[in-house]
Design a protein around this motif. Structure first.
Motif, mmCIF file in Angstrom:
data_model
loop_
_atom_site.group_PDB
_atom_site.id
_atom_site.type_symbol
_atom_site.label_atom_id
_atom_site.label_comp_id
_atom_site.label_asym_id
_atom_site.label_seq_id
_atom_site.Cartn_x
_atom_site.Cartn_y
_atom_site.Cartn_z
ATOM 1 N N UNK A 92 -0.357 -16.427 8.871
ATOM 2 C CA UNK A 92 -0.262 -15.947 10.260
ATOM 3 C C UNK A 92 -0.564 -17.077 11.231
ATOM 4 N N UNK A 93 -1.590 -17.864 10.942
ATOM 5 C CA UNK A 93 -1.944 -18.982 11.821
ATOM 6 C C UNK A 93 -0.846 -20.046 11.828
ATOM 7 N N UNK A 94 -0.338 -20.392 10.659
ATOM 8 C CA UNK A 94 0.687 -21.429 10.539
ATOM 9 C C UNK A 94 1.959 -21.047 11.286
ATOM 10 N N UNK A 95 2.267 -19.756 11.316
ATOM 11 C CA UNK A 95 3.506 -19.297 11.960
ATOM 12 C C UNK A 95 3.256 -18.635 13.310
ATOM 13 N N UNK A 96 2.033 -18.819 13.823
ATOM 14 C CA UNK A 96 1.668 -18.344 15.162
ATOM 15 C C UNK A 96 1.934 -16.845 15.328
ATOM 16 N N UNK A 97 1.540 -16.052 14.338
ATOM 17 C CA UNK A 97 1.684 -14.601 14.408
ATOM 18 C C UNK A 97 0.349 -13.980 14.786
ATOM 19 N N UNK A 98 0.391 -13.046 15.737
ATOM 20 C CA UNK A 98 -0.829 -12.415 16.233
ATOM 21 C C UNK A 98 -0.664 -10.902 16.228
ATOM 22 N N UNK A 99 -1.799 -10.211 16.260
ATOM 23 C CA UNK A 99 -1.782 -8.752 16.328
ATOM 24 C C UNK A 99 -0.887 -8.313 17.484
ATOM 25 N N UNK A 100 -0.017 -7.374 17.216
ATOM 26 C CA UNK A 100 0.885 -6.865 18.240
ATOM 27 C C UNK A 100 2.245 -7.536 18.261
ATOM 28 N N UNK A 101 2.389 -8.696 17.588
ATOM 29 C CA UNK A 101 3.701 -9.350 17.528
ATOM 30 C C UNK A 101 4.675 -8.453 16.779
ATOM 31 N N UNK A 102 5.910 -8.464 17.220
ATOM 32 C CA UNK A 102 6.930 -7.651 16.561
ATOM 33 C C UNK A 102 7.695 -8.506 15.567
ATOM 34 N N UNK A 103 7.818 -7.982 14.342
ATOM 35 C CA UNK A 103 8.565 -8.662 13.289
ATOM 36 C C UNK A 103 9.515 -7.659 12.632
ATOM 37 N N UNK A 104 10.544 -8.193 12.013
ATOM 38 C CA UNK A 104 11.481 -7.394 11.216
ATOM 39 C C UNK A 104 11.454 -7.906 9.789
ATOM 40 N N UNK A 105 11.792 -7.039 8.864
ATOM 41 C CA UNK A 105 11.981 -7.433 7.478
ATOM 42 C C UNK A 105 13.475 -7.351 7.216
ATOM 43 N N UNK B 19 0.833 -1.205 0.000
ATOM 44 C CA UNK B 19 0.000 0.000 0.000
ATOM 45 C C UNK B 19 0.868 1.255 0.000
ATOM 46 N N UNK B 20 0.246 2.414 0.012
ATOM 47 C CA UNK B 20 0.971 3.680 -0.094
ATOM 48 C C UNK B 20 1.888 3.935 1.093
ATOM 49 N N UNK B 21 1.660 3.244 2.209
ATOM 50 C CA UNK B 21 2.515 3.401 3.392
ATOM 51 C C UNK B 21 3.612 2.340 3.438
ATOM 52 N N UNK B 22 3.711 1.517 2.397
ATOM 53 C CA UNK B 22 4.728 0.469 2.361
ATOM 54 C C UNK B 22 4.332 -0.760 3.166
ATOM 55 N N UNK B 23 3.049 -0.931 3.442
ATOM 56 C CA UNK B 23 2.576 -2.052 4.248
ATOM 57 C C UNK B 23 1.983 -3.153 3.385
ATOM 58 N N UNK B 24 2.116 -4.396 3.867
ATOM 59 C CA UNK B 24 1.463 -5.545 3.246
ATOM 60 C C UNK B 24 0.692 -6.289 4.329
ATOM 61 N N UNK B 25 -0.307 -7.056 3.919
ATOM 62 C CA UNK B 25 -1.060 -7.880 4.855
ATOM 63 C C UNK B 25 -0.602 -9.317 4.694
ATOM 64 N N UNK B 26 -0.178 -9.919 5.795
ATOM 65 C CA UNK B 26 0.207 -11.331 5.770
ATOM 66 C C UNK B 26 -1.092 -12.142 5.789
ATOM 67 N N UNK B 27 -1.298 -13.024 4.824
ATOM 68 C CA UNK B 27 -2.542 -13.789 4.769
ATOM 69 C C UNK B 27 -2.809 -14.561 6.072
ATOM 70 N N UNK B 28 -4.087 -14.684 6.417
ATOM 71 C CA UNK B 28 -4.495 -15.314 7.673
ATOM 72 C C UNK B 28 -3.923 -16.722 7.831
ATOM 73 N N UNK B 29 -3.918 -17.498 6.760
ATOM 74 C CA UNK B 29 -3.386 -18.865 6.838
ATOM 75 C C UNK B 29 -1.925 -18.892 7.238
#
Length: 79
Positions: free
Chosen positions: A16-29, A4-14
């Motif tokens: 996120x579930x498979x890798x146990x990622x939840x809202x608020x988790x901190x990630x790096x690229x 998107x215009x802010x440089x953000x992407x959405x990680x698909x729900x599947x």
């Protein structure tokens, strides 16, 4: 996925579930060999740790007595 215009992407729900990622988790690229990888921040609080920190001090005798189900859910979600 679209960037998107802010440089953000959405990680698909599947994923996120498979890798146990939840809202608020901190990630790096990170860049590795010309590719980008999303990795969990090693020393970041877990979802459970965030919940415990949020709930700490809210208990006690009678703290939730008499609350409706909606009020309890609001308290647990931090709304």
């Amino acid at each position: 996925m679209k960037l998107n215009s802010k440089g953000q992407v959405t990680i698909p729900a599947g994923l996120r579930a498979r890798h146990n990622l939840h809202e608020g988790d901190e990630v790096d690229v990170v860049e590795e060999g010309g590719a980008l990888r999303i990795v969990r921040v090693a020393d970041a609080e877990t979802r459970g740790q965030r919940l415990v920190r949020h709930m700490r001090g809210r208990g006690g005798a009678g703290a939730v007595e008499g609350l409706s189900t909606d009020e309890l859910m609001e308290l647990l979600r931090g709304e």
